[in-house]
Design an enzyme around this catalytic site. Structure first.
Site, mmCIF file in Angstrom:
data_model
loop_
_atom_site.group_PDB
_atom_site.id
_atom_site.type_symbol
_atom_site.label_atom_id
_atom_site.label_comp_id
_atom_site.label_asym_id
_atom_site.label_seq_id
_atom_site.Cartn_x
_atom_site.Cartn_y
_atom_site.Cartn_z
ATOM 1 N N LEU A 115 -25.715 18.707 12.576
ATOM 2 C CA LEU A 115 -26.593 17.880 13.413
ATOM 3 C C LEU A 115 -27.956 17.620 12.744
ATOM 4 O O LEU A 115 -28.661 18.563 12.387
ATOM 5 C CB LEU A 115 -26.816 18.563 14.772
ATOM 6 C CG LEU A 115 -27.754 17.812 15.731
ATOM 7 C CD1 LEU A 115 -27.210 16.443 16.101
ATOM 8 C CD2 LEU A 115 -28.045 18.633 16.971
ATOM 9 N N ASP A 116 -28.319 16.351 12.602
ATOM 10 C CA ASP A 116 -29.635 15.936 12.091
ATOM 11 C C ASP A 116 -29.947 16.518 10.717
ATOM 12 O O ASP A 116 -31.109 16.710 10.350
ATOM 13 C CB ASP A 116 -30.764 16.337 13.069
ATOM 14 C CG ASP A 116 -30.664 15.582 14.376
ATOM 15 O OD1 ASP A 116 -30.087 14.484 14.369
ATOM 16 O OD2 ASP A 116 -31.149 16.078 15.401
ATOM 17 N N ALA A 117 -28.911 16.808 9.928
ATOM 18 C CA ALA A 117 -29.124 17.447 8.626
ATOM 19 C C ALA A 117 -28.587 16.620 7.469
ATOM 20 O O ALA A 117 -28.606 17.058 6.326
ATOM 21 C CB ALA A 117 -28.478 18.832 8.621
#
Lengths: 282, 282, 282, 282
Positions: free
Chosen positions: D225-227
């Protein structure tokens, strides 16, 4: 062994291949490469940072081959040893912010330069020079007749054989003969976003007009006032609360940062001049 | 009940106290306050966002008291109901980016305005209007004689009784009589960092000069071309790779953002005009 | 006579009027005024720069009246003489850029401070101090046991009775007892956009993550690491060409600029702390 | 005939020469060239915009030669016809600002894409789709069990055979199987300066922390996530006056601009992914 190659020439098919082959032939590894084609002007610009094997001994041979190529392709080229510091003269008047900033970046090894001397039309900044053991030449420029002063100035400059002259808020307009002697080798910082507010007292002009941003411009000096090729510009936001004094204060930070960035770009051979404009690889 | 009070007057001792007392007397709670004293001009500017109790019925009385005060203190003042949308006319030519941006901000309720109509000297943007059910007036402006067109324009505008006219890339210079009729109520977006590159084709001028930043300026229109009081400005970085077309494309984003910000500041009554400059509370 | 008044108190009707009346009663002219109501916290903040007549002799009386008012309105207030320089201690480790920048701004009279001394856990920056005739205290902080060092540090600081302590890249975490002794009076510069990359080696963290902007944060120190109230932040654009060394170099400029701005805001009494956040009037 | 060539391979001597020779052999004129060597990773990246003569008929032959070279040099390469629009699916939830911005840039021909369809877990933005005659797929994603919805989503996407999927504020976390199916081909806009404030409600997090800048991040989606690899980021300045609603409003402008810039970079094949970071030639 680090070598930098810069090339400018009429645009044509095969330049990249020809140069690339030559570099590969000498086992050069291209670390950073930049090309630009100015389609309108029909001109091609290239800058390569190259590593040759540590025991590289054929620089002369490479140079001769470049010489041969350059005739066919009309190359203007330079082979540069990037580790060799450029020889720089700093010129100032009474304001210290740009000088102090450059001296700091130099003593903290951020700028790879040899500072030959500081020249000023005032005595105010002699202490900054003496702190750093740099010769300080005080050459006053009398309003009524500047000829003798400018001759002395030119002589002083010439004796140092500088690669570059930096006008770090030197508040005199250089005479045309001096500008023409060092084309592309005199850098100035102007305290406005040129071409807005060219000439004297740009912050006063900006205050009068009520702009919401003020700026600074780092440019090469040619013989037209504030009209030389622009290297770098930046701006800072102001508002109705800011007096002219505030603008001067805020402007100082922009000026010194823009000059430092423009200077660094020049020192790293990232700036090409063509038709009074610049190509800047960064 | 939300009320906005704006005041401009000669600078003098006691203004803040006098106004503050009056507001407190009516149980007003000051939510946001801005003052500015222009010491050079000897002028004072103030903007208050105030909440009065929900059952507040004494607006008329407050207004009368302000009327009385204003004679003694030479106040120019306005009591504004911030929830009431301002009545706006949008004027465009063929470029759609500023219009589309304002329409989007309006339909997503970011801008508190009533759009009365769109006026254009071209038919290109009629679809944007029809998508939003907004009247579209096509008033062509012939090069050879613009008088009739501008009269029709003035008539069209007048019938709507607008609070504000927004020139969202309207590429005609408005006639002086129209500018004088709506002082401080016509907003324009110019596609350069004024005063650099005033007049026509600023991106072409910027390209020729080789600047490293291009900008946009939102300003009030007065009867001198591109010389009205500046509300907001911004810039975007460019380099030698950017063609004029690239500059036009990048400029569009700056233009629409600067216009949207300038427009919002005006709509929230944050902009005061004094001596051809602005005080902007933000 | 220039006087600055700062006020923080629970939000309530009539504060502006009450304070305004008091100032007017003593013929004070409000030069710059800032208010803010934090509706969520129910708290009101105010900062006034005031000019009283030059022959003003009633400061004590004004002070007593403020004292009286403050009980009724629960005011936290300060009457400040802005011309009096604040007494500042600078703390550094080995990196010189922030120190050199503050010293330059001080010697060019941009910062209105008295520099009491420089404290460092290294000897590297002694020359910068001696150039400026500032006492330099070398207090090494051994890794294995820092207690004695921190006691000596606290003693050294205390003896100077500073108004403010500036951690200008002091690379030690101050012990909680020291932080608690100077609440809201220790300013730090952290070399990242907090809360991203808190803790050690933020540029290495940023390089690993591949961000496109790096930043710096000026904040008050409390007893939680890198979590104190933020005063000012800024960023600079980077790209894939930048090594960690490049990021360190570019970061230095952001760090010193953000620290200088944060410091100036504090020195001008523009920063209020409430609930671990700041209200900054600028 | 315009052709784009992208190359990524292990760093080695002679790549530039080999590729340059091949292009010159076919009379290709290199219009724009970018190279980058990631010394740490030992990897080389190259992007060429080339013009071949208008009557060029040997694309297949060039392609075969590249195929041969690529085995020796371990090249990952692509020959791209830049005029051919990429096939794009847009995914949204209820917020319209990113969608409206992309649609505007598409209809004003700023983005060279074919929009295949809009997919949403809500019905709110159907009108934007119908204005532009674009198919709108409403696929609700129930909180309790998302499996069926995500299967339907995958099926819908697959049938369009998209080059790229743009999450223009699609507020669902895509299932890993879908992310893995389109590696480097799903672009997301996150409304914070990642890695600060990853996860839900970043503006609320930013408000709590009292930061002075808020930002947005355009990145590729991977299964963490969001990486995913970051393409582009930007920030906007805020202060204590801004509520969370203000931050949301200001953030919208940053979000849509960052997404538009990131999207354009991808569409022009300027972004290379290597080790979860990007090389972006711009």
């Amino acid at each position: 062994m680090a070598i930098r190659l810069t090339v400018a020439c009429p645009d044509q098919i095969g330049i990249v291949a020809t140069i690339g082959q030559l570099i590969a032939k000498y086992q050069g590894n291209i670390i950073e490469a930049n090309h630009h084609t100015d389609a309108g002007a029909g001109w091609f610009f290239m800058r390569h940072d190259i590593y040759f094997p540590t025991d590289f001994t054929k620089l002369d041979q490479l140079q001769r081959e470049l010489e041969n190529i350059s005739q066919a392709l009309q190359l203007q080229w330079q082979l540069i040893q990037p580790k060799r510091p450029k020889r720089v003269i700093l010129m100032v008047s009474r304001q210290s912010h740009c000088l102090a900033d450059i001296l700091y970046r130099w003593r903290s090894k951020e700028l790879n330069i040899e500072i030959l001397c500081i020249i000023s039309n005032h005595q105010d900044l002699a202490q900054e020079a003496s702190w750093h053991n740099i010769p300080y030449h005080y050459i006053p420029v009398p309003k009524q007749d500047k000829t003798a002063a400018f001759n002395q100035l030119a002589e002083t400059i010439d004796q140092y054989k500088p690669d570059l002259i930096v006008l770090a808020r030197y508040m005199q307009i250089l005479p045309p003969f001096l500008c023409q002697q060092y084309p592309g080798r005199i850098i100035n910082i102007h305290h406005s976003f040129l071409p807005a507010f060219a000439g004297a007292k740009p912050y006063h002009q900006a205050f009068e007009r009520g702009v919401k941003l003020i700026g600074a411009t780092c440019h090469y000096v040619n013989d037209e006032l504030d009209a030389g090729p622009i290297i770098e510009q930046d701006m800072v936001r102001i508002n109705h609360c800011h007096s002219i004094d505030d603008m001067v204060r805020l402007g100082k930070d922009v000026e010194k940062n823009v000059l430092a960035r423009g200077l660094r770009l020049h020192l790293e051979d990232r700036v090409f001049i063509h038709n009074d404009k610049t190509v800047v690889f960064n």
